[in-house]
Design a protein around this motif. Sequence first.
Motif, mmCIF file in Angstrom:
data_model
loop_
_atom_site.group_PDB
_atom_site.id
_atom_site.type_symbol
_atom_site.label_atom_id
_atom_site.label_comp_id
_atom_site.label_asym_id
_atom_site.label_seq_id
_atom_site.Cartn_x
_atom_site.Cartn_y
_atom_site.Cartn_z
ATOM 1 N N LEU A 20 -5.885 -37.390 -89.433
ATOM 2 C CA LEU A 20 -5.897 -36.154 -90.201
ATOM 3 C C LEU A 20 -6.291 -36.456 -91.644
ATOM 4 O O LEU A 20 -5.684 -37.321 -92.283
ATOM 5 C CB LEU A 20 -4.507 -35.514 -90.147
ATOM 6 C CG LEU A 20 -4.306 -34.187 -90.877
ATOM 7 C CD1 LEU A 20 -5.106 -33.077 -90.210
ATOM 8 C CD2 LEU A 20 -2.820 -33.826 -90.908
ATOM 9 N N ARG A 21 -7.281 -35.733 -92.156
ATOM 10 C CA ARG A 21 -7.780 -35.983 -93.504
ATOM 11 C C ARG A 21 -7.727 -34.701 -94.341
ATOM 12 O O ARG A 21 -7.807 -33.600 -93.789
ATOM 13 C CB ARG A 21 -9.239 -36.452 -93.455
ATOM 14 C CG ARG A 21 -9.505 -37.629 -92.552
ATOM 15 C CD ARG A 21 -8.873 -38.904 -93.073
ATOM 16 N NE ARG A 21 -9.377 -40.092 -92.378
ATOM 17 C CZ ARG A 21 -8.757 -41.245 -92.337
ATOM 18 N NH1 ARG A 21 -7.592 -41.372 -92.942
ATOM 19 N NH2 ARG A 21 -9.273 -42.277 -91.700
ATOM 20 N N PRO A 22 -7.613 -34.831 -95.677
ATOM 21 C CA PRO A 22 -7.797 -33.648 -96.525
ATOM 22 C C PRO A 22 -9.115 -32.968 -96.195
ATOM 23 O O PRO A 22 -10.138 -33.633 -95.972
ATOM 24 C CB PRO A 22 -7.780 -34.225 -97.942
ATOM 25 C CG PRO A 22 -6.930 -35.455 -97.820
ATOM 26 C CD PRO A 22 -7.266 -36.029 -96.465
ATOM 27 N N ARG A 53 -3.154 -30.130 -101.647
ATOM 28 C CA ARG A 53 -3.541 -31.499 -101.288
ATOM 29 C C ARG A 53 -4.817 -31.535 -100.461
ATOM 30 O O ARG A 53 -5.158 -32.565 -99.884
ATOM 31 C CB ARG A 53 -2.379 -32.196 -100.581
ATOM 32 C CG ARG A 53 -1.372 -32.694 -101.595
ATOM 33 C CD ARG A 53 0.047 -32.694 -101.091
ATOM 34 N NE ARG A 53 0.934 -33.151 -102.185
ATOM 35 C CZ ARG A 53 1.345 -32.357 -103.188
ATOM 36 N NH1 ARG A 53 0.952 -31.087 -103.226
ATOM 37 N NH2 ARG A 53 2.146 -32.820 -104.128
ATOM 38 N N GLY A 54 -5.498 -30.409 -100.391
ATOM 39 C CA GLY A 54 -6.831 -30.381 -99.815
ATOM 40 C C GLY A 54 -6.916 -29.941 -98.369
ATOM 41 O O GLY A 54 -8.013 -29.939 -97.790
ATOM 42 N N TYR A 55 -5.781 -29.552 -97.756
ATOM 43 C CA TYR A 55 -5.815 -29.130 -96.356
ATOM 44 C C TYR A 55 -6.105 -27.640 -96.252
ATOM 45 O O TYR A 55 -5.649 -26.841 -97.083
ATOM 46 C CB TYR A 55 -4.496 -29.468 -95.659
ATOM 47 C CG TYR A 55 -4.214 -30.956 -95.631
ATOM 48 C CD1 TYR A 55 -4.815 -31.778 -94.676
ATOM 49 C CD2 TYR A 55 -3.387 -31.544 -96.580
ATOM 50 C CE1 TYR A 55 -4.591 -33.146 -94.669
ATOM 51 C CE2 TYR A 55 -3.148 -32.915 -96.578
ATOM 52 C CZ TYR A 55 -3.752 -33.710 -95.632
ATOM 53 O OH TYR A 55 -3.539 -35.054 -95.630
ATOM 54 N N ASP A 56 -6.865 -27.286 -95.240
ATOM 55 C CA ASP A 56 -7.193 -25.893 -94.962
ATOM 56 C C ASP A 56 -6.123 -25.354 -94.008
ATOM 57 O O ASP A 56 -6.138 -25.661 -92.821
ATOM 58 C CB ASP A 56 -8.590 -25.811 -94.340
ATOM 59 C CG ASP A 56 -8.966 -24.402 -93.928
ATOM 60 O OD1 ASP A 56 -8.321 -23.448 -94.399
ATOM 61 O OD2 ASP A 56 -9.905 -24.258 -93.117
ATOM 62 N N VAL A 57 -5.201 -24.576 -94.528
ATOM 63 C CA VAL A 57 -4.070 -24.109 -93.730
ATOM 64 C C VAL A 57 -4.326 -22.687 -93.255
ATOM 65 O O VAL A 57 -4.635 -21.797 -94.056
ATOM 66 C CB VAL A 57 -2.755 -24.151 -94.533
ATOM 67 C CG1 VAL A 57 -1.576 -23.710 -93.663
ATOM 68 C CG2 VAL A 57 -2.504 -25.554 -95.075
#
Length: 347
Positions: A20-22, A53-57
């Motif tokens: 899992l990456r940003p 932190r850069g995640y697309d939620v």
Amino acid sequence: MDTHCQNRAMTPPLRFPRPLRPGDRIGVTAPSAGVAGAAVARIEFCVDWLRSRGYDVVVGECLVGDGLTSAPAEQRAAELTRMLADPDIACVLPPWGGETAIDLVDLLDWDALADAEPTWLVGYSDLSTVLVPITTRLGWATLHGDNLADTPYAVPDGLLHWLDVAGGPGPFVQRDSAQVATWVRFEEDPHATGWRHVGEGRWEVEGGGDLDVTGRLIGGCVETIGHLAGTPYGDVRSWAEELDEPTIVYVEACEDHAVDICRFLHGMRLAGWFDRAAAVLVGRTNAPDHPDLTQREGVLDALGRLGLPIVWDLEIGHVPPHLPLVNGALARVVVDGDDRRITQTLG
């Protein structure tokens, strides 16, 4: 939806989701209890924390609700299936556990999931009810770690954040943090990011001595996975036999008193959960003792006859901080004097 999966081999080879990456998409849904009251502000903060932190939620429809569950079982199962099978979603994360996730395990579209690439499913407590069959029926590695509501908490020395475990190739080494903590109430501070420390703990081997064992991890919350034992959704015996490797079973108690925990563990033992086990890891607990039986005595009553090494008081449950464990990972557990560590290899 489930007949084809029941008729074929129960356990495909282990498959690990990609790191899992940003920038990756995280799906948020509540397979069990929904979000209401003061918890709404907490979950909104946690979603924003991940986004920062850069995640697309992306947030599903099965999230808000003040009843026993976030939505009817069919709706929760459909949303969880959709998120897990969606190639654009790399991870699925619940707000927390709840009480009755068992009502959806036979409603998941197991055929659709079997045809999909593995997706990280992360959480603990009632989510153990889903983590275990996802691993034992599909062969997908799943991550027993913080739920969304706990994700912003800082990780103490020795442990790793679940994002670190889901985001790297490993191997992952974690050590006894020696810390016992508790949560900050949502009403007090919905933006809390630091555990409230309340004491010290230490991993220890039952009977004393040292330990160095290796096996495939599987386990979770006793009050939820105990009900899966002996069903097609908790057939750890067949999973372990097909892998033909030793296992390391980890268990933790949330709130049931010692007699109930003892009964659950006996049921798991009779269903073959420990047939291939090289050791049992037991999480520290605040669950109550019975007047005639402590929590430790309950575990020993059920599992002591197996002659397996038992390691007490790991950070793997309802007493924070949390030590994330990957169901299906190859783990080496060492307890040797001051060297107390677990190393997980994803593969």
